[in-house]
Scaffold this motif. Structure first.
Motif, mmCIF file in Angstrom:
data_model
loop_
_atom_site.group_PDB
_atom_site.id
_atom_site.type_symbol
_atom_site.label_atom_id
_atom_site.label_comp_id
_atom_site.label_asym_id
_atom_site.label_seq_id
_atom_site.Cartn_x
_atom_site.Cartn_y
_atom_site.Cartn_z
ATOM 1 N N SER A 21 45.667 10.174 37.861
ATOM 2 C CA SER A 21 44.287 9.822 38.029
ATOM 3 C C SER A 21 43.935 8.182 37.547
ATOM 4 O O SER A 21 44.323 7.849 36.777
ATOM 5 C CB SER A 21 43.456 10.766 37.187
ATOM 6 N N ALA A 23 40.488 6.457 36.704
ATOM 7 C CA ALA A 23 38.868 6.528 36.506
ATOM 8 C C ALA A 23 38.282 5.314 36.290
ATOM 9 O O ALA A 23 38.979 4.402 35.671
ATOM 10 C CB ALA A 23 38.826 7.633 35.187
ATOM 11 N N ARG A 72 40.858 10.392 46.937
ATOM 12 C CA ARG A 72 39.732 9.632 45.985
ATOM 13 C C ARG A 72 38.410 10.773 46.107
ATOM 14 O O ARG A 72 38.038 11.428 47.249
ATOM 15 C CB ARG A 72 39.153 8.459 46.494
ATOM 16 N N THR A 78 36.667 8.500 40.588
ATOM 17 C CA THR A 78 38.235 8.738 40.352
ATOM 18 C C THR A 78 38.957 8.712 41.666
ATOM 19 O O THR A 78 38.562 9.293 42.749
ATOM 20 C CB THR A 78 38.322 9.977 39.590
ATOM 21 N N TYR A 80 43.081 9.580 42.887
ATOM 22 C CA TYR A 80 44.389 10.340 42.770
ATOM 23 C C TYR A 80 45.509 9.756 43.352
ATOM 24 O O TYR A 80 45.337 9.483 44.416
ATOM 25 C CB TYR A 80 43.914 11.844 42.737
#
Length: 127
Positions: A21, A23, A72, A78, A80
């Protein structure tokens, strides 16, 4: 100012999977194209994948095509990286990076295009 934090790395056996992830804080991640890069000890940083700001465009390195998937969720700020069928050659520190796109639905394969970087997360694939 945009800040990025990667998570989800770890130790996995060959054939295993991880989901990384990326963020964001400080700005809306939906304004940015996101790239994933990796760097192994003694090797140059290489592009892994990228995704456009709206998720409509993406690209993958040949070495990960068919195994990795970038996605996303802009509502969660976030991005991924789903990594399947991992092998020892995937062992690296993985970084996400953000770029303000010059066009709408593009992302970039070169690290110099990216302005903001996370601190990286270690992925180790070992028996």
């Amino acid at each position: 100012q945009l800040q990025l934090v990667e998570s989800g790395g770890g130790l996995v056996h060959p054939g295993g999977a991880l989901r990384l992830s990326c963020a964001a804080s400080g700005d809306l991640l939906g304004l940015y194209a996101i790239g994933w890069f990796r760097q192994a000890p003694g090797k140059e940083r290489e592009a892994v994948s990228c995704i456009s700001s709206n998720g409509g465009g993406s690209n993958y390195a040949d070495s990960v095509k068919g195994r990795f998937t970038v996605s996303r969720d802009n509502a969660k700020n976030t991005v991924y990286l789903q990594m399947n069928s991992l092998n020892p050659e995937d062992t690296s520190v993985y970084y996400c990076a953000a770029a303000v796109p010059r066009l709408g639905n593009v992302c970039y394969d070169y690290d110099y295009e990216y302005e903001y970087w996370g601190q990286g997360t270690q992925v180790t694939v070992s028996p």
